[in-house]
Design a protein around this motif. Structure first.
Motif, mmCIF file in Angstrom:
data_model
loop_
_atom_site.group_PDB
_atom_site.id
_atom_site.type_symbol
_atom_site.label_atom_id
_atom_site.label_comp_id
_atom_site.label_asym_id
_atom_site.label_seq_id
_atom_site.Cartn_x
_atom_site.Cartn_y
_atom_site.Cartn_z
ATOM 1 N N LEU A 137 0.829 -1.209 0.000
ATOM 2 C CA LEU A 137 0.000 0.000 0.000
ATOM 3 C C LEU A 137 0.863 1.258 0.000
ATOM 4 C CD1 LEU A 137 -2.842 -0.978 2.534
ATOM 5 C CD2 LEU A 137 -2.893 -1.117 0.043
ATOM 6 N N VAL A 138 1.945 1.214 0.775
ATOM 7 C CA VAL A 138 2.884 2.354 0.810
ATOM 8 C C VAL A 138 3.459 2.604 -0.582
ATOM 9 C CG1 VAL A 138 5.104 3.178 1.703
ATOM 10 C CG2 VAL A 138 3.490 2.067 3.250
ATOM 11 N N ASP A 139 3.896 1.530 -1.246
ATOM 12 C CA ASP A 139 4.485 1.649 -2.590
ATOM 13 C C ASP A 139 3.500 2.261 -3.579
ATOM 14 O OD1 ASP A 139 6.845 0.554 -1.741
ATOM 15 O OD2 ASP A 139 6.438 -1.470 -2.490
ATOM 16 N N HIS A 140 2.239 1.858 -3.472
ATOM 17 C CA HIS A 140 1.249 2.305 -4.456
ATOM 18 C C HIS A 140 0.736 3.719 -4.188
ATOM 19 C CE1 HIS A 140 -1.781 1.689 -7.580
ATOM 20 N NE2 HIS A 140 -2.614 2.355 -6.790
ATOM 21 N N PHE A 141 0.456 4.021 -2.916
ATOM 22 C CA PHE A 141 -0.189 5.296 -2.597
ATOM 23 C C PHE A 141 0.777 6.375 -2.109
ATOM 24 C CE2 PHE A 141 -3.595 2.126 -2.157
ATOM 25 C CZ PHE A 141 -4.554 2.687 -2.991
ATOM 26 N N SER A 142 2.054 5.997 -1.901
ATOM 27 C CA SER A 142 3.065 6.942 -1.399
ATOM 28 C C SER A 142 2.644 7.590 -0.082
ATOM 29 C CB SER A 142 3.376 8.030 -2.442
ATOM 30 O OG SER A 142 3.905 7.448 -3.599
ATOM 31 N N LYS A 143 2.044 6.779 0.783
ATOM 32 C CA LYS A 143 1.626 7.215 2.117
ATOM 33 C C LYS A 143 1.924 6.090 3.107
ATOM 34 C CE LYS A 143 -2.522 9.570 0.347
ATOM 35 N NZ LYS A 143 -3.985 9.637 0.477
ATOM 36 N N PRO A 144 2.103 6.427 4.393
ATOM 37 C CA PRO A 144 2.224 5.358 5.391
ATOM 38 C C PRO A 144 0.932 4.536 5.424
ATOM 39 C CG PRO A 144 2.904 7.456 6.319
ATOM 40 C CD PRO A 144 2.245 7.762 5.003
ATOM 41 N N ALA A 145 1.067 3.259 5.787
ATOM 42 C CA ALA A 145 -0.112 2.390 5.815
ATOM 43 C C ALA A 145 -0.081 1.463 7.020
ATOM 44 C CB ALA A 145 -0.193 1.572 4.530
ATOM 45 N N ILE A 146 -1.262 1.223 7.576
ATOM 46 C CA ILE A 146 -1.429 0.262 8.672
ATOM 47 C C ILE A 146 -2.468 -0.759 8.231
ATOM 48 C CG2 ILE A 146 -2.182 -0.068 11.065
ATOM 49 C CD1 ILE A 146 -1.175 2.766 11.665
ATOM 50 N N VAL A 147 -2.121 -2.031 8.315
ATOM 51 C CA VAL A 147 -3.026 -3.108 7.920
ATOM 52 C C VAL A 147 -3.282 -3.990 9.141
ATOM 53 C CG1 VAL A 147 -3.397 -5.068 6.364
ATOM 54 C CG2 VAL A 147 -2.163 -3.049 5.545
ATOM 55 N N LEU A 148 -4.560 -4.177 9.473
ATOM 56 C CA LEU A 148 -4.952 -4.881 10.693
ATOM 57 C C LEU A 148 -5.798 -6.122 10.388
ATOM 58 C CD1 LEU A 148 -6.078 -1.648 12.552
ATOM 59 C CD2 LEU A 148 -4.042 -2.965 13.143
ATOM 60 N N SER A 149 -5.486 -7.197 11.074
ATOM 61 C CA SER A 149 -6.272 -8.426 10.975
ATOM 62 C C SER A 149 -7.126 -8.547 12.240
ATOM 63 C CB SER A 149 -5.337 -9.628 10.853
ATOM 64 O OG SER A 149 -6.041 -10.825 11.051
ATOM 65 N N ILE A 150 -8.444 -8.735 12.071
ATOM 66 C CA ILE A 150 -9.353 -8.793 13.224
ATOM 67 C C ILE A 150 -9.710 -10.240 13.554
ATOM 68 C CG2 ILE A 150 -11.588 -8.050 14.148
ATOM 69 C CD1 ILE A 150 -11.512 -5.771 12.014
ATOM 70 N N LYS A 151 -9.578 -10.568 14.834
ATOM 71 C CA LYS A 151 -9.966 -11.900 15.305
ATOM 72 C C LYS A 151 -10.451 -11.791 16.745
ATOM 73 C CE LYS A 151 -8.206 -16.635 15.748
ATOM 74 N NZ LYS A 151 -7.004 -17.504 15.681
ATOM 75 N N ASN A 152 -11.631 -12.334 17.005
ATOM 76 C CA ASN A 152 -12.227 -12.327 18.358
ATOM 77 C C ASN A 152 -12.256 -10.931 18.994
ATOM 78 O OD1 ASN A 152 -12.504 -15.129 18.170
ATOM 79 N ND2 ASN A 152 -10.461 -15.474 19.025
ATOM 80 N N GLY A 153 -12.612 -9.935 18.188
ATOM 81 C CA GLY A 153 -12.750 -8.575 18.709
ATOM 82 C C GLY A 153 -11.452 -7.807 18.879
ATOM 83 N N VAL A 154 -10.320 -8.418 18.505
ATOM 84 C CA VAL A 154 -9.010 -7.751 18.630
ATOM 85 C C VAL A 154 -8.376 -7.605 17.247
ATOM 86 C CG1 VAL A 154 -6.679 -7.899 19.602
ATOM 87 C CG2 VAL A 154 -8.638 -8.625 20.968
ATOM 88 N N ALA A 155 -7.893 -6.410 16.953
ATOM 89 C CA ALA A 155 -7.203 -6.145 15.681
ATOM 90 C C ALA A 155 -5.699 -6.088 15.926
ATOM 91 C CB ALA A 155 -7.694 -4.830 15.091
ATOM 92 N N LYS A 156 -4.968 -6.924 15.197
ATOM 93 C CA LYS A 156 -3.504 -6.919 15.290
ATOM 94 C C LYS A 156 -2.949 -6.612 13.920
ATOM 95 C CE LYS A 156 -2.870 -10.467 18.869
ATOM 96 N NZ LYS A 156 -2.293 -11.803 19.108
ATOM 97 N N GLY A 157 -1.865 -5.857 13.887
ATOM 98 C CA GLY A 157 -1.337 -5.562 12.566
ATOM 99 C C GLY A 157 0.004 -4.883 12.559
ATOM 100 N N SER A 158 0.348 -4.402 11.359
ATOM 101 C CA SER A 158 1.657 -3.803 11.116
ATOM 102 C C SER A 158 1.523 -2.471 10.408
ATOM 103 C CB SER A 158 2.512 -4.742 10.258
ATOM 104 O OG SER A 158 2.829 -5.912 10.978
ATOM 105 N N ALA A 159 2.474 -1.605 10.701
ATOM 106 C CA ALA A 159 2.532 -0.290 10.061
ATOM 107 C C ALA A 159 3.835 -0.179 9.270
ATOM 108 C CB ALA A 159 2.479 0.805 11.120
#
Length: 539
Positions: free
Chosen positions: A344-366
């Motif tokens: 997403l960073v490569d395409h949009f030239s902006k920082p990006a955070i992607v989150l995976s949701i499981k059992n009401g908790v979102a975990k991810g990477s920036a």
């Protein structure tokens, strides 16, 4: 926004010859190149001497030592170096690399349930392990933390904390990875025990960690990677032999490691268990190393498929009006969200955070871009988070899914104060090369400034409004493109560029503006200069 920013980079792009290019590349390095002998004394690392003395005493007293690593390339490499070192003493070492899915990150209360030891040493983790440190203290376990991630205001209560980013640490170069911290500490342990172990023998693994963890390839990092790649070419370590056979090149570059080896080592921890990668790096026979590498290859293929699907879904959720992209979805594979954020960073030239949701908790990477400190932005809004950690260009985080929209709004409010110049990718083009400057002597010039990587990016050059003469497709499924073009009307010599993993259609105006890198291509014992398209610009 991102198309406008791409335009900015084309103002006053110079036409270069080799002499001008040499001057520009030389300016990247303020001082004379460091050598291995100039690596600062590990004693300068806060608590390193104290930690080394404790480890040496534990070995003399035959105490139980457990090592807790991390599941990325840096953590696995640090663990592998420790395993090899203790084998050479020889001394038994229990090793645990937490499983991303069942254990979470780093030394934790959950991991400590499996530990029966007098001393626990962490590598590439532990700087935020406050709860785990309390448990160690209650159980009478002496905890030695070695890490390189940014500390929080409150530190764990440990016997020793070795981290170059501690405010009270006076190590002259703080941008080192977790494996380097572990390696430097082991140098002191070697001295304490008067061992006959060649610390240079670990450089083949160490250089992989430095490259994969995107450390700046300047100062001592440059020396370590340069020497490490040489060691990798001749080492009799089974994993190094397999890496050489797989790459099948007369010399290995930092980019070979970054794009071909690191993703395979990483795939184990991302999709299954990092022990597969650890067993590859620490294999004592080439048969074992080959078996593990085949597993890593299979996992890497699975990672690619999973990543492609998740990337497509993430693209559909992006709000292009946002300064910082934040996307989240139930069921995304937690192991690929970091790679998807990079896409997403490569395409949009902006920082990006992607989150995976499981059992009401979102975990991810920036992932970040340019001069934007994503860790700082996340920290400013950490009241909405469960956990977070990382550094300027990359971070990990978790939060309750009900807080995602609040966090996204707060993050974008913080980012509204940023300057548009901060979003400019550091991959700026150096200039335009006339076709008669593109030859083997250009290749030799570029090779003299290797290794390339963070803070010493491979030079990119610009082709602007060039006339396309021909477009061909190649590869088994014709998924790669070969473009033949004329850069200037007066030039007789056409230029051939390669675009991998994409079929480029002929534009209506038959013109192309793109950035490209110059690389050596070795195929069937023939060497040629290859021009690889980096980005195609629509401006």
């Amino acid at each position: 926004m991102h198309l406008f920013l791409k335009k900015l980079r084309f103002d006053d792009v110079p036409i270069l010859n080799k002499s001008a290019l040499f001057e520009l590349l030389s300016q990247r390095f303020d001082t004379q190149e460091k050598t291995l002998s100039q690596i600062p004394n590990p004693n300068l690392l806060h608590d390193a001497s104290r930690a080394a003395k404790k480890i040496a005493a534990a070995i003399r007293e035959n105490k139980k030592i457990t090592l807790v690593g991390d599941y990325d390339v840096d953590g696995v490499s640090a663990t592998a170096i420790m395993v090899d070192f203790f084998r050479q003493i020889p001394y038994p070492l229990q090793t645990i690399i937490p499983n991303r899915f069942s254990d979470g990150y780093g030394v934790s209360p959950n991991v400590l349930k499996r530990v029966d030891a007098d001393i626990v040493i962490t590598v590439d983790n532990g700087i935020t392990a406050i709860e785990a440190a309390k448990i160690c203290k209650e159980r009478g376990i002496e905890l030695i933390i070695t890490d390189h991630h940014t500390p929080l205001e409150t530190l764990p209560e440990a016997y020793a904390i070795v981290n170059p980013k501690l405010s009270r640490c006076y190590y002259p170069f703080e941008e080192i990875c977790g494996a380097q911290v572990a390696w430097l500490l082991l140098g002191l342990v070697k001295k304490e025990l008067s061992l006959d172990i060649d610390m240079k023998g670990f450089l083949d693994i160490l250089c992989i960690a430095v490259i994969a963890d995107i450390m700046p390839l300047t100062d001592i990092n440059r020396a370590i990677v340069k020497e490490g790649l040489k060691v990798l070419m001749h080492s009799q370590r089974p994993s190094s032999i397999i890496i050489r056979d797989f790459l099948n090149k007369s010399s290995i570059t930092s980019e070979d490691i970054a794009f071909a080896i690191a993703p395979r080592i990483n795939s184990a921890g991302r999709l299954e268990d990092a022990s597969i990668a650890l067993e590859f790096l620490t294999a004592q026979t080439t048969n074992k190393a080959y078996t593990q590498f085949e597993k890593l290859n299979s996992l890497n293929e699975l990672r690619r498929t999973t990543e492609a699907q998740t990337t497509n879904e993430a693209f559909e959720l992006v709000n292009e009006e946002e300064t910082i992209i934040v996307v989240a979805k139930e069921g995304w594979h937690e192991g690929v969200v970091g790679i998807v954020a990079s896409r997403l960073v490569d395409h949009f030239s902006k920082p990006a955070i992607v989150l995976s949701i499981k059992n009401g908790v979102a975990k991810g990477s920036a992932r970040s871009i340019g001069n934007i400190n994503i860790y700082k932005l996340i920290k400013q809004n950490s009241s909405l988070l469960g956990k977070f950690g990382g550094h300027k260009m990359a971070a990990g985080l978790s939060l309750e899914d009900k807080n995602i929209d609040l966090f996204k709004a707060a993050l974008n409010k913080s980012a509204s104060k940023l300057s548009p110049a901060d979003f400019l990718s550091l991959e700026k083009v150096m200039g335009i090369l006339p076709s008669d400057e593109i030859d083997f002597s250009l290749l030799e010039l570029l090779e003299s400034f290797e290794p390339y990587g963070e803070a010493n990016l491979r030079p990119l050059f610009l082709i602007k409004d060039a006339q396309i003469l021909e477009i061909k497709y190649f590869g088994k499924d014709k998924s790669h493109t070969k473009v033949l073009l004329k850069q200037f009307a007066h030039e007789r010599k056409p230029i051939e560029l390669i675009l991998f993993k994409k079929s480029l259609e002929m534009p209506s105006e038959k013109k192309l503006t793109c950035s490209y890198g110059v690389t050596k291509n070795e195929f069937n014992s023939r060497v040629s200069v290859q021009l690889i398209i980096n980005k195609i610009y629509n401006y």
